[in-house]
Design a protein around this motif. Structure first.
Motif, PDB file in Angstrom:
ATOM      1  N   ALA A 166       0.827  -1.204   0.000  1.00 32.23           N
ATOM      2  CA  ALA A 166       0.000   0.000   0.000  1.00 32.23           C
ATOM      3  C   ALA A 166       0.864   1.257   0.000  1.00 32.23           C
ATOM      4  CB  ALA A 166      -0.938  -0.007   1.199  1.00 32.23           C
ATOM      5  N   ASP A 167       1.981   1.200   0.707  1.00 24.35           N
ATOM      6  CA  ASP A 167       2.852   2.374   0.832  1.00 24.35           C
ATOM      7  C   ASP A 167       3.845   2.520  -0.324  1.00 24.35           C
ATOM      8  OD1 ASP A 167       1.614   2.933   3.239  1.00 24.35           O
ATOM      9  OD2 ASP A 167       3.148   1.908   4.444  1.00 24.35           O
ATOM     10  N   HIS A 168       4.340   1.388  -0.843  1.00 27.23           N
ATOM     11  CA  HIS A 168       5.449   1.448  -1.810  1.00 27.23           C
ATOM     12  C   HIS A 168       5.183   0.685  -3.099  1.00 27.23           C
ATOM     13  CE1 HIS A 168       7.770   2.970   1.603  1.00 27.23           C
ATOM     14  NE2 HIS A 168       7.408   1.884   2.293  1.00 27.23           N
ATOM     15  N   GLY A 169       4.074  -0.056  -3.179  1.00 25.27           N
ATOM     16  CA  GLY A 169       3.879  -0.983  -4.292  1.00 25.27           C
ATOM     17  C   GLY A 169       3.771  -0.354  -5.658  1.00 25.27           C
ATOM     18  N   ALA A 170       3.268   0.881  -5.735  1.00 22.82           N
ATOM     19  CA  ALA A 170       3.083   1.512  -7.043  1.00 22.82           C
ATOM     20  C   ALA A 170       4.379   1.590  -7.830  1.00 22.82           C
ATOM     21  CB  ALA A 170       2.478   2.899  -6.863  1.00 22.82           C
ATOM     22  N   ALA A 171       5.493   1.778  -7.161  1.00 24.74           N
ATOM     23  CA  ALA A 171       6.785   1.858  -7.844  1.00 24.74           C
ATOM     24  C   ALA A 171       7.130   0.552  -8.558  1.00 24.74           C
ATOM     25  CB  ALA A 171       7.878   2.201  -6.836  1.00 24.74           C
ATOM     26  N   TYR A 172       6.521  -0.544  -8.157  1.00 26.39           N
ATOM     27  CA  TYR A 172       6.758  -1.854  -8.765  1.00 26.39           C
ATOM     28  C   TYR A 172       5.582  -2.274  -9.654  1.00 26.39           C
ATOM     29  CZ  TYR A 172      10.112  -1.868  -4.926  1.00 26.39           C
ATOM     30  OH  TYR A 172      11.126  -1.543  -4.055  1.00 26.39           O
ATOM     31  N   GLY A 173       4.595  -1.396  -9.768  1.00 28.78           N
ATOM     32  CA  GLY A 173       3.388  -1.743 -10.507  1.00 28.78           C
ATOM     33  C   GLY A 173       2.425  -2.598  -9.711  1.00 28.78           C
ATOM     34  N   LEU A 174       2.584  -2.641  -8.397  1.00 27.97           N
ATOM     35  CA  LEU A 174       1.728  -3.467  -7.528  1.00 27.97           C
ATOM     36  C   LEU A 174       0.719  -2.579  -6.816  1.00 27.97           C
ATOM     37  CD1 LEU A 174       4.509  -5.727  -5.959  1.00 27.97           C
ATOM     38  CD2 LEU A 174       2.943  -6.322  -7.834  1.00 27.97           C
ATOM     39  N   CYS A 175      -0.548  -2.963  -6.887  1.00 24.19           N
ATOM     40  CA  CYS A 175      -1.607  -2.134  -6.319  1.00 24.19           C
ATOM     41  C   CYS A 175      -2.611  -2.978  -5.547  1.00 24.19           C
ATOM     42  CB  CYS A 175      -2.358  -1.382  -7.428  1.00 24.19           C
ATOM     43  SG  CYS A 175      -1.348  -0.180  -8.324  1.00 24.19           S
ATOM     44  N   LEU A 176      -3.105  -2.422  -4.472  1.00 27.49           N
ATOM     45  CA  LEU A 176      -4.304  -2.965  -3.838  1.00 27.49           C
ATOM     46  C   LEU A 176      -5.491  -2.572  -4.714  1.00 27.49           C
ATOM     47  CD1 LEU A 176      -3.608  -2.071  -0.085  1.00 27.49           C
ATOM     48  CD2 LEU A 176      -2.958  -4.136  -1.360  1.00 27.49           C
ATOM     49  N   VAL A 177      -6.547  -3.380  -4.681  1.00 24.60           N
ATOM     50  CA  VAL A 177      -7.654  -3.177  -5.617  1.00 24.60           C
ATOM     51  C   VAL A 177      -8.972  -2.900  -4.911  1.00 24.60           C
ATOM     52  CG1 VAL A 177      -8.952  -4.217  -7.525  1.00 24.60           C
ATOM     53  CG2 VAL A 177      -6.494  -4.649  -7.300  1.00 24.60           C
ATOM     54  N   TYR A 178      -9.216  -3.575  -3.774  1.00 22.82           N
ATOM     55  CA  TYR A 178     -10.507  -3.481  -3.106  1.00 22.82           C
ATOM     56  C   TYR A 178     -10.340  -2.925  -1.695  1.00 22.82           C
ATOM     57  CZ  TYR A 178     -11.512  -6.729  -6.890  1.00 22.82           C
ATOM     58  OH  TYR A 178     -11.613  -7.322  -8.124  1.00 22.82           O
ATOM     59  N   ALA A 179     -11.200  -1.969  -1.349  1.00 22.90           N
ATOM     60  CA  ALA A 179     -11.114  -1.348  -0.026  1.00 22.90           C
ATOM     61  C   ALA A 179     -11.389  -2.353   1.083  1.00 22.90           C
ATOM     62  CB  ALA A 179     -12.088  -0.174   0.065  1.00 22.90           C
ATOM     63  N   ASN A 180     -12.257  -3.320   0.821  1.00 20.95           N
ATOM     64  CA  ASN A 180     -12.607  -4.284   1.873  1.00 20.95           C
ATOM     65  C   ASN A 180     -11.642  -5.466   1.910  1.00 20.95           C
ATOM     66  OD1 ASN A 180     -13.499  -5.558  -0.508  1.00 20.95           O
ATOM     67  ND2 ASN A 180     -15.106  -6.667   0.579  1.00 20.95           N
ATOM     68  N   GLU A 181     -10.676  -5.508   0.990  1.00 17.25           N
ATOM     69  CA  GLU A 181      -9.687  -6.582   0.965  1.00 17.25           C
ATOM     70  C   GLU A 181      -8.292  -5.960   0.867  1.00 17.25           C
ATOM     71  OE1 GLU A 181     -10.425  -9.502  -2.052  1.00 17.25           O
ATOM     72  OE2 GLU A 181     -12.402 -10.036  -1.265  1.00 17.25           O
ATOM     73  N   PRO A 182      -7.780  -5.442   1.962  1.00 15.91           N
ATOM     74  CA  PRO A 182      -6.473  -4.775   1.926  1.00 15.91           C
ATOM     75  C   PRO A 182      -5.302  -5.740   1.823  1.00 15.91           C
ATOM     76  CG  PRO A 182      -7.322  -4.823   4.166  1.00 15.91           C
ATOM     77  CD  PRO A 182      -8.425  -5.362   3.295  1.00 15.91           C
ATOM     78  N   TRP A 183      -5.575  -6.926   1.325  1.00 17.12           N
ATOM     79  CA  TRP A 183      -4.543  -7.939   1.125  1.00 17.12           C
ATOM     80  C   TRP A 183      -4.462  -8.373  -0.340  1.00 17.12           C
ATOM     81  CZ3 TRP A 183      -8.834  -8.628   4.372  1.00 17.12           C
ATOM     82  CH2 TRP A 183      -9.927  -9.297   3.789  1.00 17.12           C
ATOM     83  N   HIS A 184      -5.449  -7.973  -1.158  1.00 18.83           N
ATOM     84  CA  HIS A 184      -5.565  -8.417  -2.551  1.00 18.83           C
ATOM     85  C   HIS A 184      -4.711  -7.516  -3.440  1.00 18.83           C
ATOM     86  CE1 HIS A 184      -7.887 -10.235  -5.965  1.00 18.83           C
ATOM     87  NE2 HIS A 184      -7.555  -9.081  -6.539  1.00 18.83           N
ATOM     88  N   VAL A 185      -3.680  -8.088  -4.057  1.00 17.04           N
ATOM     89  CA  VAL A 185      -2.699  -7.318  -4.836  1.00 17.04           C
ATOM     90  C   VAL A 185      -2.742  -7.764  -6.291  1.00 17.04           C
ATOM     91  CG1 VAL A 185      -0.254  -6.739  -5.095  1.00 17.04           C
ATOM     92  CG2 VAL A 185      -1.225  -7.102  -2.803  1.00 17.04           C
TER      93      VAL A 185
END
Length: 211
Positions: A166-185
Motif C-alpha cells: 500500500a505504501d510502496h507498491g506503485a513503484a513496482y506496478g503493484l496495487c491494492l484493488v478493493y477497499a474491503n480486501e487490503p490484502w488483494h494485490v
C-alpha cells in the motif's frame, strides 16, 4: 419250614436301538436335502479415480488446486499457487519483497493462483457463510471472473507485506484493488507513472467481474 419267596427279576427293557437308528437316519436324510448355500456374490466396483485438480462438486483440496501451506512467501515459486501466476506479477512481487526485506518485512502469501474448481468451492462456502449470492460476491468472485483463477492476483498476509505494498507498491506496478480486501494485490504496469487507481469498495463493484 420257612419258605423264602423268590420274586422273578423284573424284565430288562431293551434300549430302543432301532428307534434311535431310525431317528439318526431321518436327521441325516434331512441334512442331505438342505440346499447348499450359494457363495456370496461380489459386485465389480470400478477403482476410484485418481485425484485430479478439479473433481465433481468442487476442487480437490490441496496444493495442486492452489492452496498454500503456512509460511509460504512469494519466493516459494515451486508451489502451483505461485508457479501459475502471471510471470510479470510474480517478478514484480519478488522484486518488491526483496526490497521490503531491508525494512524487515516479509511477503507471506495467503493465496495466489487457484483452480476453477477451488474457486467455485470458495464461492459456495461464501454463499453459505454470508447467506446470499449477492453478499458473497462482495468477497469471492466466480471462477469465470476471478483474477486468482487467471493468475493475476495474490493475497498477502496482513503481517506487514500488504501494508508495505500500500505504501510502496506503485513503484513496482503493484496495487491494492478493493477497499474491503487490503490484502488483494494485482499488477498495474503503469502505476509507477500514474499511481494506483482508486480502490473499488469491494469485488461486486469491479466492472471486470460483470463482463
Amino acid at each position: 419250614m420257612l419258605h423264602l419267596r423268590h420274586d422273578p427279576a423284573p424284565p430288562v427293557r431293551a434300549r430302543p436301538m432301532l428307534a434311535v437308528a431310525l431317528a439318526a437316519a431321518a436327521v441325516a436324510g434331512l441334512a442331505g436335502c438342505q440346499a447348499t448355500p450359494d457363495p456370496p456374490t461380489t459386485t465389480s466396483v470400478a477403482p476410484a479415480k485418481a485425484p485430479t485438480d478439479d473433481v465433481g462438486d468442487g476442487a480437490r483440496q490441496g496444493e495442486a488446486a492452489g492452496q498454500v501451506p503456512d509460511g509460504t512467501t512469494v519466493f516459494d515459486d515451486a508451489l502451483p499457487a505461485l508457479a501459475n501466476l502471471d510471470p510479470a506479477l510474480l517478478a514484480a512481487l519478488q522484486q518488491a519483497a526483496a526490497d521490503a526485506e531491508d525494512d524487515g518485512v516479509t511477503f507471506f502469501v495467503n493465496s495466489g493462483w487457484r483452480s476453477a474448481g477451488y474457486q467455485d468451492r470458495l464461492l459456495r462456502e461464501a454463499v453459505a457463510q454470508y447467506g446470499s449470492a449477492a453478499e458473497a460476491a462482495r468477497w469471492v468472485a466466480s471462477a469465470d471472473t476471478s483474477s486468482h483463477v487467471t493468475g493475476d492476483a495474490v493475497d498477502l498476509q496482513q503481517t506487514g507485506g500488504s501494508q508495505w505494498v500500500a505504501d510502496h507498491g506503485a513503484a513496482y506496478g503493484l496495487c491494492l484493488v478493493y477497499a474491503n480486501e487490503p490484502w488483494h494485490v494485482e499488477l498495474r504496469p503503469d502505476a509507477a507513472d500514474r499511481g494506483c487507481p482508486e480502490l473499488y469498495a469491494d469485488p461486486s463493484q469491479d466492472p471486470r467481474l460483470h463482463g
